[in-house]
Design an enzyme around this catalytic site. Structure first.
Site, PDB file in Angstrom:
ATOM      1  N   ALA A 233     -13.882  76.969   9.054  1.00 23.59           N
ATOM      2  CA  ALA A 233     -15.179  77.515   9.467  1.00 23.59           C
ATOM      3  C   ALA A 233     -15.061  77.995  10.904  1.00 23.59           C
ATOM      4  CB  ALA A 233     -16.260  76.443   9.359  1.00 23.59           C
ATOM      5  N   MET A 234     -16.069  78.728  11.358  1.00 21.42           N
ATOM      6  CA  MET A 234     -16.059  79.254  12.723  1.00 21.42           C
ATOM      7  C   MET A 234     -17.455  79.145  13.314  1.00 21.42           C
ATOM      8  SD  MET A 234     -14.609  80.648  15.274  1.00 21.42           S
ATOM      9  CE  MET A 234     -15.563  80.964  16.765  1.00 21.42           C
ATOM     10  N   GLU A 235     -17.521  78.610  14.554  1.00 21.06           N
ATOM     11  CA  GLU A 235     -18.800  78.235  15.160  1.00 21.06           C
ATOM     12  C   GLU A 235     -19.581  79.357  15.831  1.00 21.06           C
ATOM     13  OE1 GLU A 235     -15.682  77.421  18.503  1.00 21.06           O
ATOM     14  OE2 GLU A 235     -15.725  77.310  16.339  1.00 21.06           O
ATOM     15  N   ASN A 236     -19.458  80.613  15.378  1.00 14.19           N
ATOM     16  CA  ASN A 236     -20.202  81.699  16.037  1.00 14.19           C
ATOM     17  C   ASN A 236     -21.616  81.234  16.353  1.00 14.19           C
ATOM     18  OD1 ASN A 236     -17.972  83.435  15.148  1.00 14.19           O
ATOM     19  ND2 ASN A 236     -18.949  83.230  13.145  1.00 14.19           N
ATOM     20  N   GLU A 269     -19.034  72.195  13.454  1.00 11.29           N
ATOM     21  CA  GLU A 269     -19.444  73.528  13.929  1.00 11.29           C
ATOM     22  C   GLU A 269     -20.751  73.474  14.706  1.00 11.29           C
ATOM     23  OE1 GLU A 269     -17.097  75.501  13.788  1.00 11.29           O
ATOM     24  OE2 GLU A 269     -15.928  74.581  12.188  1.00 11.29           O
ATOM     25  N   HIS A 272     -20.310  72.459  18.285  1.00 16.44           N
ATOM     26  CA  HIS A 272     -19.850  73.570  19.127  1.00 16.44           C
ATOM     27  C   HIS A 272     -20.997  74.406  19.693  1.00 16.44           C
ATOM     28  CE1 HIS A 272     -15.538  73.432  18.905  1.00 16.44           C
ATOM     29  NE2 HIS A 272     -15.455  73.627  17.598  1.00 16.44           N
ATOM     30  N   GLU A 291     -12.125  71.768  20.820  1.00 13.77           N
ATOM     31  CA  GLU A 291     -11.830  71.322  19.455  1.00 13.77           C
ATOM     32  C   GLU A 291     -11.728  69.809  19.331  1.00 13.77           C
ATOM     33  OE1 GLU A 291     -12.454  73.077  17.210  1.00 13.77           O
ATOM     34  OE2 GLU A 291     -12.203  75.114  17.937  1.00 13.77           O
TER      35      GLU A 291
END
Length: 807
Positions: A233-236, A269, A272, A291
């Site tokens: 996943a990516m925390e945009n 996420e 973040h 991280e």
């Protein structure tokens, strides 16, 4: 802002063609750029102007064309199938670490923050999302099938967190207690599967707000499942993207471990959004802070939402021991790595940054205490919000809050690689025990013999059989040797170091101290996490040749009454490593018999079907034990697995999600081409990505050479999503000795295609590690080394060295 007069502007740009560029100084004529010079190696472009741009502010306008690529990075297209079976594409982004420059020319470094005003022109029947809420949506003048969607201005933020998604999605929504609108976007027709993540997210936002004492800074947050996605996943900021398996849960078809995984990733996420997005690392050298911190606090958050998961014990098995395994190698690296060229960023997304990072933060949190830790966190987040910070800034805030020498202690853990082995012996003096402690670097290759003596400042806690759950003594060991006196500790009392397995070190007890701990394992008076830590230390000492494996296997007999899932999971892992090693000798059959002996009593106790009142951990344990027995060829388990599989395939009785993996792996391991065909058919029919992945991971268990080839060919077929090919090949390599050889040959034969697909991402490192880690002789190490010398993979260089050392 032009800080000094210049006739050039240099910015990041990759795979982009600039058509025109101009600069308009505030209140003056615009000047058109006359030259664009691309430095492709450095992913930069220089815009040249015919006249000098004077000091002051102005507007840079660029008209450019970019590519919607297939590489799962930058602005890329993701392929999906509609419920009616059509193939379509969504357009999505993945910018971390250095790929925003593939979507638009920019200054693509975390410390160069800006606000973003984003508008997307999209087909009117598509969903368009970005970091912020939509403020306007109007027909596009040139084409009635398009609309222009305008989003609110973002806070000051880094480029790697900008995101946009265009595609077809359904959603479920809720408001968190603090009034944030939360939505989970799912593939069309699967909104139901977003409910679990939605619940977790709605509970988590207030938890973090309260923990940090800083409100969530945006009006909304979206969590969205993306079909082709390289990471988990990516925390945009405000628009978090996920692999489908890290977000979607189907009450009927999702197993317990998937629910737990989704809860952890959502927790990670969302953390973040504060730690990383609101306050961002100064440069990629401090990636670990981002991280490691999120990897620690995701457990805190899941423990808050689901206390029944006993998640902190699982942390030790999933993160702590994994990090120690990697960090014992000579080719490990310090947590803090200085990063120069962008290509060096990818390879620090590894178990050291995440798992060791999380482990030392857990140790630090324990050393400081929760109250001061939270005070320090709040100090840090308020001081640096919308700015950038370095590791030292966090130590500074925590030092102010706690009054302890945080920087001095932590530098020994983040700036040097490795960790200590603490040797301890005890001598009885009347009613006291005198302990002598010695610390030395722990090495996977055996006792440390280096010239220099690396030293750590180690927070050490000690408990005795008087009270196994609380520390009788806590001390900071800041020298190579230490003598301690434990008052009022009788001869018949045992002593245990590293209460809760929190300190990032391994312990080697004198033979009589170890002897006295064995009854405490047997009668379970030692807490689960300490039983786990004890056997894990012993196994790794044996692998390093410091103690005998025979001694360890004897200690294992004390685990006959073990009820705890996580302890079994770790034991199982260690036996697996031993079993892989023995597959290179004549004793492979014997170790399978041993595994059956160890696991059959607990297997019989658990049986196949859930009993009333059982919970999450029982389901995980049952799956683990049955899979282990089935793979080892335990007769009764194999017969039952075949019977249940037949019923499942014929639709008579569908297997519960928790039993699928163990059953699939068992019937494949002892199956033939018909079995494989049936599994491939189940794969094709599966509607859920989780089920497809479940099957992909176990296909490698098949043992006939021609069927192994068939699985490898399948790995690169259209049937498998690009990011999942890695786990199919990895499953073959881990499935059997023949599989290991075949997978390595397959990777070499298809290197070009695989490298092109994953180059410059961490999937290439994962592929290499999964493929070669099971080899165990010098000839293979040399072969691996030689192959990568002639086929370089810069972002996986360190992984290759670690693998060769491991072999």
């Amino acid at each position: 802002q032009v800080k000094q007069a210049t006739n050039q502007i240099v910015m990041n740009c990759a795979d982009i063609d600039i058509i025109t560029a101009s600069y308009a100084p505030e209140g003056d004529e615009e000047v058109h750029a006359t030259g664009f010079n691309y430095q492709n190696e450095d992913e930069k472009v220089t815009l040249s102007f015919p006249s000098t741009l004077q000091k002051g502010t102005g507007t840079l306008k660029i008209d450019f064309v970019g590519e919607l690529n297939d590489k799962m990075k930058g602005f890329y297209r993701s392929k999906y199938t509609t419920p009616t079976g059509d193939t379509r594409y969504a357009a999505v982004t993945q910018f971390e670490a250095t790929d925003a420059r593939r979507a638009f020319p920019c200054w693509d470094e975390p410390a160069i923050k800006a606000t973003f005003d984003i508008s997307l022109v999209v087909p009117k029947d598509r969903v368009a999302l970005s970091n912020m809420n939509v403020v306007d949506r109007k027909p596009y003048p040139d084409d009635e099938n398009l609309v222009e969607v305008k989003f609110a201005r973002t806070p000051i933020m880094s480029t790697y967190l900008v995101a946009f998604v265009v595609g077809e999605y359904d959603f479920v929504e809720a408001r968190s207690l603090d009034g944030v609108l939360v939505r989970v976007y799912t593939p069309v027709g699967k909104a139901e599967q977003g409910k679990f993540a939605l619940e977790v997210a709605a509970k988590t936002l207030p938890f973090y707000k309260d923990y940090f004492n800083v409100p969530y800074p945006l009006p909304k947050i979206d969590l969205i499942a993306i079909a082709d996605f390289a990471a988990g996943a990516m925390e945009n900021w405000g628009l978090v993207t996920y692999r489908e398996t890290a977000l979607l849960i189907d009450p009927k078809n999702s197993c317990s471990s998937s629910r737990q995984w989704v809860a952890l990733v959502v927790g990670h996420e969302l953390a973040h959004q504060w730690f990383g997005n609101l306050v961002t690392m100064e440069w990629w050298t401090h990636l670990w802070l981002n991280e490691g911190f999120a990897s620690w606090i995701e457990y805190l958050c899941v423990d808050h939402c689901f206390p029944e998961y006993d998640i902190w014990t699982q942390f030790v098995s999933a993160d702590y021991t994994r990090a120690q395994e990697l960090d014992a190698l000579d080719n490990s690296h310090p947590i803090e790595v200085s990063v120069g060229h962008p290509s060096e960023v990818d390879e620090i997304f590894d178990a050291i940054s995440y798992s060791k990072g999380a482990s030392v933060i857990r140790m630090l949190h324990d050393y400081i205490g929760d109250e001061d830790f939270r005070k320090g966190m709040n100090l840090y987040l308020t001081k640096f919000q919308q700015k950038n910070a370095a590791t030292e800034d966090l130590w500074d805030s925590l030092e102010k809050a706690s009054g302890k020498p945080i920087a001095a202690v932590m530098n020994t853990w983040t700036k040097q690689m490795g960790f200590p082995l603490i040797y301890v012996e005890a001598e009885q003096q009347e009613d006291d025990k005198v302990l002598k402690l010695v610390q030395k670097k722990f090495c996977a290759s055996g006792p440390y013999t280096g010239e220099d003596f690396p030293m750590w400042m180690v927070p050490i806690s000690i408990c005795t059989s008087d009270d196994p759950t609380s520390a009788k003594m806590q001390i900071l060991m800041d020298k190579p040797e230490l003598t301690l006196v434990l008052k009022d500790t009788k001869p018949d009392q045992w002593v245990k170091l590293n209460l809760g397995t929190v300190g990032f070190y391994r312990t080697q007890y004198s033979p009589d101290m170890l002897e006295s701990l064995i009854p405490a394992i047997k009668d379970l008076s030692l807490p689960p996490v300490d039983r786990l830590g004890l056997q894990n230390d012993l196994f790794s000492l044996a692998r390093a040749g410091i103690i005998s494996t025979v001694e360890v296997l004897k200690v294992m007999e004390a685990f006959v009454n073990e009820p705890n899932y996580t302890v079994w999971s770790d034991l199982s892992c260690n036996l697996g490593i031993l079993s892989t090693l023995l597959s290179h000798t004549d004793f492979y059959e014997e170790i399978q018999v041993f595994v059956k002996d160890v696991f059959s009593p607990i297997g019989e106790r658990l049986g196949w079907d859930p009993k009333p009142g059982e919970g999450h951990l029982d389901a995980l344990l049952r799956g683990l034990v049955l899979g282990k027995l089935g793979k080892a060829g335990h007769k009764a388990t194999l017969e039952e697995a075949r019977r249940r599989f037949k019923d499942h395939v014929e639709g008579k009785h569908i297997l519960s999600a928790d039993l699928r993996s163990p059953v699939y792996v068992t019937i494949l391991k002892h199956g033939d081409s018909t079995t494989l065909d049936t599994m491939l058919k189940l794969h094709k029919q599966a509607d859920m990505q989780e089920e497809k992945n479940r099957i992909e991971r176990v296909l490698g268990a098949i043992s006939q050479p021609e069927l192994i080839q068939k699985v490898l060919t399948f790995a690169l077929s259209e049937e498998v999503r690009p990011q999942d090919t890695v786990s199919v090949i990895g499953g073959v390599a881990g499935g059997s000795k023949q599989g290991r050889k075949a997978a390595w040959k397959f990777v070499r034969d298809n290197w070009e295609e695989l490298y092109n697909r994953y180059q410059g991402g961490f999937l290439i490192s994962r592929l290499i590690k999964l493929t070669v880690d099971g080899f165990a002789n010098d000839k293979m190490a040399a072969e691996v080394k030689a192959f990568f010398e002639s086929h370089p993979a810069p972002s996986a260089e360190r992984t290759v060295q670690q693998c060769c050392e491991n072999i």
